[in-house]
Design a protein around this motif. Structure first.
Motif, PDB file in Angstrom:
ATOM      1  N   LEU A  34       0.839  -1.191   0.000  1.00  0.00           N
ATOM      2  CA  LEU A  34       0.000   0.000   0.000  1.00  0.00           C
ATOM      3  C   LEU A  34       0.875   1.242   0.000  1.00  0.00           C
ATOM      4  O   LEU A  34       1.970   1.250   0.561  1.00  0.00           O
ATOM      5  N   ALA A  35       0.385   2.285  -0.623  1.00  0.00           N
ATOM      6  CA  ALA A  35       1.108   3.547  -0.631  1.00  0.00           C
ATOM      7  C   ALA A  35       1.087   4.151   0.767  1.00  0.00           C
ATOM      8  O   ALA A  35       0.236   3.826   1.607  1.00  0.00           O
ATOM      9  N   GLY A  81       0.236   6.349   3.743  1.00  0.00           N
ATOM     10  CA  GLY A  81      -0.952   7.111   4.123  1.00  0.00           C
ATOM     11  C   GLY A  81      -2.251   6.472   3.656  1.00  0.00           C
ATOM     12  O   GLY A  81      -3.325   6.986   3.944  1.00  0.00           O
ATOM     13  N   ALA A  82      -2.194   5.390   2.907  1.00  0.00           N
ATOM     14  CA  ALA A  82      -3.413   4.745   2.434  1.00  0.00           C
ATOM     15  C   ALA A  82      -3.993   3.863   3.538  1.00  0.00           C
ATOM     16  O   ALA A  82      -3.272   3.285   4.338  1.00  0.00           O
ATOM     17  N   GLU A  83      -5.314   3.785   3.561  1.00  0.00           N
ATOM     18  CA  GLU A  83      -5.992   2.967   4.571  1.00  0.00           C
ATOM     19  C   GLU A  83      -6.084   1.517   4.098  1.00  0.00           C
ATOM     20  O   GLU A  83      -6.201   1.249   2.906  1.00  0.00           O
ATOM     21  N   VAL A  84      -6.062   0.614   5.028  1.00  0.00           N
ATOM     22  CA  VAL A  84      -6.196  -0.800   4.720  1.00  0.00           C
ATOM     23  C   VAL A  84      -7.673  -1.074   4.454  1.00  0.00           C
ATOM     24  O   VAL A  84      -8.525  -0.742   5.287  1.00  0.00           O
ATOM     25  N   PRO A  85      -8.009  -1.633   3.288  1.00  0.00           N
ATOM     26  CA  PRO A  85      -9.425  -1.889   3.006  1.00  0.00           C
ATOM     27  C   PRO A  85      -9.957  -2.987   3.922  1.00  0.00           C
ATOM     28  O   PRO A  85      -9.258  -3.939   4.250  1.00  0.00           O
ATOM     29  N   SER A  86     -11.211  -2.838   4.322  1.00  0.00           N
ATOM     30  CA  SER A  86     -11.817  -3.856   5.186  1.00  0.00           C
ATOM     31  C   SER A  86     -12.167  -5.076   4.342  1.00  0.00           C
ATOM     32  O   SER A  86     -12.487  -4.945   3.157  1.00  0.00           O
ATOM     33  N   PRO A  87     -12.106  -6.253   4.930  1.00  0.00           N
ATOM     34  CA  PRO A  87     -12.445  -7.448   4.155  1.00  0.00           C
ATOM     35  C   PRO A  87     -13.934  -7.464   3.813  1.00  0.00           C
ATOM     36  O   PRO A  87     -14.756  -6.874   4.518  1.00  0.00           O
ATOM     37  N   ARG A  88     -14.263  -8.122   2.702  1.00  0.00           N
ATOM     38  CA  ARG A  88     -15.667  -8.174   2.289  1.00  0.00           C
ATOM     39  C   ARG A  88     -16.470  -8.995   3.285  1.00  0.00           C
ATOM     40  O   ARG A  88     -16.003  -9.998   3.810  1.00  0.00           O
ATOM     41  N   PRO A  89     -17.730  -8.596   3.524  1.00  0.00           N
ATOM     42  CA  PRO A  89     -18.571  -9.404   4.417  1.00  0.00           C
ATOM     43  C   PRO A  89     -18.978 -10.696   3.732  1.00  0.00           C
ATOM     44  O   PRO A  89     -18.959 -10.791   2.497  1.00  0.00           O
ATOM     45  N   ARG A  90     -19.333 -11.682   4.519  1.00  0.00           N
ATOM     46  CA  ARG A  90     -19.719 -12.976   3.981  1.00  0.00           C
ATOM     47  C   ARG A  90     -21.136 -12.935   3.439  1.00  0.00           C
ATOM     48  O   ARG A  90     -21.965 -12.166   3.893  1.00  0.00           O
ATOM     49  N   GLY A  91     -21.435 -13.782   2.477  1.00  0.00           N
ATOM     50  CA  GLY A  91     -22.786 -13.924   1.950  1.00  0.00           C
ATOM     51  C   GLY A  91     -23.047 -13.023   0.761  1.00  0.00           C
ATOM     52  O   GLY A  91     -22.200 -12.265   0.305  1.00  0.00           O
TER      53      GLY A  91
END
Length: 174
Positions: A97-98, A100-110
């Motif tokens: 990641l560059a 200052g970039a935020e870590v993306p949250s994992p996708r929810p299930r379903g």
């Protein structure tokens, strides 16, 4: 006296093997016979099963990655050689990641929910007049709506197919 030396030599076999390889094999390593001769010349009190102990320790050190067997010669692995890979598929490399970039949250299930249109919900309520209860209406309400009553209907039918009507037998008078 020989048993004490044997017990002491048992624990020191890997150390003796590494010392022998360092002394004997500068570039190409040392074979099993050369290692055995070197250890016998340095250690006077060796157990009678010295050759089998040496073979066992050499195999164990080879499996652990402490020694490499190249063309019949045992050598120390170079520090630049890659470590032995474990079982299974290696994990995928994670993208960097560059700053200052935020870590993306994992996708929810379903399955993701359908997008709701608030205007469509309002139009549907106005068109129906009032909200109806969910499900099928009870039977009593349906019978009252149709205009017939339960008393007029008559005998309650049982489950399944009705029996076949048999013609009445006429008794003959004699």
């Amino acid at each position: 006296m020989a048993t004490a030396a044997a017990e002491e030599g048992n624990g020191a076999y890997p150390e003796m093997i590494m010392e022998a390889i360092a002394e004997l094999g500068e570039g190409g390593g040392a074979d099993k016979a050369a290692i055995s001769n070197y250890i016998e010349s340095k250690q006077k009190d060796l157990p009678p099963d010295h050759s089998s102990l040496l073979a066992t320790h050499l195999d164990r050190m080879k499996e652990n990655g402490e020694l490499l067997l190249v063309d019949g010669n045992y050598t120390k692995p170079a520090s630049s050689t890659l470590a032995k890979r474990g079982r299974g598929r290696p994990p995928k490399p994670k993208p960097e990641l560059a700053a200052g970039a935020e870590v993306p949250s994992p996708r929810p299930r379903g399955r993701p929910p359908k997008p709701k249109d608030p205007l469509a919900d309002a139009v549907a309520k106005v068109a129906s007049g009032f909200p109806r209860p969910r499900g099928r209406p009870p039977k009593a309400d349906r019978a009252a709506d149709s205009g017939t009553s339960a008393a007029v209907v008559g005998v309650k039918r049982g489950r399944g197919r009705p029996p076949k009507v048999k013609p009445a037998l006429v008794a003959e008078a004699v």
